[in-house]
Enzyme design. Sequence first.
Site, PDB file in Angstrom:
ATOM      1  N   LYS A  63      78.455  56.102 -13.045  1.00  0.00           N
ATOM      2  CA  LYS A  63      77.187  55.292 -13.354  1.00  0.00           C
ATOM      3  C   LYS A  63      77.025  53.872 -12.437  1.00  0.00           C
ATOM      4  O   LYS A  63      77.926  53.558 -11.947  1.00  0.00           O
ATOM      5  CB  LYS A  63      77.342  54.754 -15.000  1.00  0.00           C
ATOM      6  CG  LYS A  63      78.542  53.948 -15.197  1.00  0.00           C
ATOM      7  CD  LYS A  63      78.771  53.834 -16.861  1.00  0.00           C
ATOM      8  CE  LYS A  63      79.916  53.034 -17.210  1.00  0.00           C
ATOM      9  NZ  LYS A  63      80.335  53.208 -18.363  1.00  0.00           N
ATOM     10  N   TYR A 303      75.253  21.743  -5.380  1.00  0.00           N
ATOM     11  CA  TYR A 303      74.622  21.046  -6.369  1.00  0.00           C
ATOM     12  C   TYR A 303      75.500  20.647  -7.493  1.00  0.00           C
ATOM     13  O   TYR A 303      76.807  20.957  -7.757  1.00  0.00           O
ATOM     14  CB  TYR A 303      73.712  22.337  -7.198  1.00  0.00           C
ATOM     15  CG  TYR A 303      72.798  22.922  -6.462  1.00  0.00           C
ATOM     16  CD1 TYR A 303      71.380  22.256  -6.166  1.00  0.00           C
ATOM     17  CD2 TYR A 303      72.608  24.370  -5.826  1.00  0.00           C
ATOM     18  CE1 TYR A 303      70.476  22.883  -5.541  1.00  0.00           C
ATOM     19  CE2 TYR A 303      71.612  24.657  -5.094  1.00  0.00           C
ATOM     20  CZ  TYR A 303      70.678  24.166  -5.087  1.00  0.00           C
ATOM     21  OH  TYR A 303      69.632  24.674  -4.197  1.00  0.00           O
TER      22      TYR A 303
HETATM   23  C1  LIG Z   1      82.036  53.424 -18.299  1.00  0.00           C
HETATM   24  C2  LIG Z   1      82.449  54.574 -19.251  1.00  0.00           C
HETATM   25  C3  LIG Z   1      83.750  55.126 -19.143  1.00  0.00           C
HETATM   26  C4  LIG Z   1      84.565  54.894 -18.010  1.00  0.00           C
HETATM   27  O1  LIG Z   1      85.242  53.769 -18.402  1.00  0.00           O
HETATM   28  P1  LIG Z   1      86.454  53.051 -17.328  1.00  0.00           P
HETATM   29  O2  LIG Z   1      86.851  51.956 -18.278  1.00  0.00           O
HETATM   30  O3  LIG Z   1      85.667  52.352 -16.155  1.00  0.00           O
HETATM   31  O4  LIG Z   1      87.420  54.159 -17.124  1.00  0.00           O
HETATM   32  C5  LIG Z   1      83.984  56.313 -19.655  1.00  0.00           C
HETATM   33  N1  LIG Z   1      83.006  56.672 -20.824  1.00  0.00           N
HETATM   34  C6  LIG Z   1      81.935  56.116 -21.193  1.00  0.00           C
HETATM   35  C7  LIG Z   1      81.060  56.562 -22.108  1.00  0.00           C
HETATM   36  C8  LIG Z   1      81.535  54.881 -20.254  1.00  0.00           C
HETATM   37  O5  LIG Z   1      80.333  54.170 -20.599  1.00  0.00           O
END
Ligand SMILES: *Cc1c(COP(=O)(O)O)cnc(C)c1O
Length: 452
Positions: A63, A303
């Site tokens: 993702k 800044y």
């Molecule tokens: C992002 C996500 C993962 C992976 O989690 P990690 O901590 O990066 O291993 C697994 N399941 C779902 C539903 C997620 O949103």
Amino acid sequence: MSLNAAPEISFSSEQGKANYEAAKRRYPAQAIVDLAALRDNMRHLVDVVGGTHSGTAVMGVVKADAYGHGLLPTALAALAGGATWLGTAQAHEALTLRKLGIGPDRCRMLTWMYNGAQVPFDELIANDIDVSVGSLAGLDRLSCAARQVGKPARVHVKVDSGFGRNGFTEENFDEALARLAPLAHEGALDIVGQWSHLAVADAPDVPEFVESTERQIERFNDFTRRMEAAGLAPRIRHLANTAATLSRPEIHFELVRPGIGLYGYEPDPAMGTPAKYALRPAMSLQAQLGTVKDVAAGHGISYGRTYLTDERTSTAIVPLGYADGIHRSASGFDMAGAKHTDKPGGPVRVMTADGPRLFRVSGRVCMDQFILDLRGSAAELGVHEGDTVELFGPGRGEAFAEPTADDWARAADTISYEIFTCLRSRIPRLYLHASDVFGPADLARLNPATLL
Ligand SMILES: *Cc1c(COP(=O)(O)O)cnc(C)c1O
């Protein structure tokens, strides 16, 4: 000659070297991703669940543009490492992967975000992409789409085992089951899986967290029993993220969903370093210095004058700012003894004539740049405009003194996940070891200008 604080790149070809030079001309910073590290991390995660024939499959979670590493190259590297599933939050990312040629013959895909009526369930069904549903309205929409397409939708029933985000609750699950049963019977829905998400990365030293994870597991198993009793036994149960994949074999079930582990990081530095888990960070972020100049003692930097130079010194511009995803909260405050809270900024590895040294963001991070106080004369240090500096990499050795994304996370008061996913697409992503990891067919799917 300009100095380089990043490791020497061994280019796969003359074209790779030319691609690197072209990327540097286009933008003064580069995110370099080691595809062999991604593949090897996935291989390791597959080993952790007992290998490819253990009955537990591994999903590479890609993702958010593969946590900023690049969707397609990462997805292909995960498959090369033995993943048989890919997971994305957004529907369009899964659809993109199918359109780019990763067909259902190569891997299953699951996507889990949906909003109101606009989600393209029909396209997802037509493209053999599994979908998660955790609401009654979602079930209705999905079954409508399945009837239209004339093909059962492959569903993973999301249950809220305690995370408090998506999924059916213990209270509305009977209603959900009553709705699911006829839809499964009719053939509109194929109930493939049951799944949920854990709220805390396992922290074995915090009893409260261990206990809440165990309660989530109990609830998860209760939901399974209720599905079985309704004649809707899930074929694939999945609950484990990276943390649970690494530390809780009893909940590997039929599928695990590691994300951050694929990218080479542990979920929480409290668990230890990536090396402890045999993981190797895949991304390095480097930049070429802009203006390097001498400034007087007591000179305000950036800044808000949150940083005053201690004595006469040199400063160097790093041409990355919050518009690139460098957190403004990684600014460094140092008021040279004045009454003020000092706060260390994000670390940067700079090569000097005497070897590598770590400097820190000095003053506030700006939109397109931040400043380093070199705490000495640039001429004496041998630091020049155009030198390559490294913000983070795999964390090589004491002597190498290489910062990691965890160090940036600490400086910005966040987690490595956010360090990666905030990096904007205007920073070129370049890839190492493509020809070691991929056969000709996958190699041909990648943008050749990104391969080193
Ligand atoms: C992002 C996500 C993962 C992976 O989690 P990690 O901590 O990066 O291993 C697994 N399941 C779902 C539903 C997620 O949103």
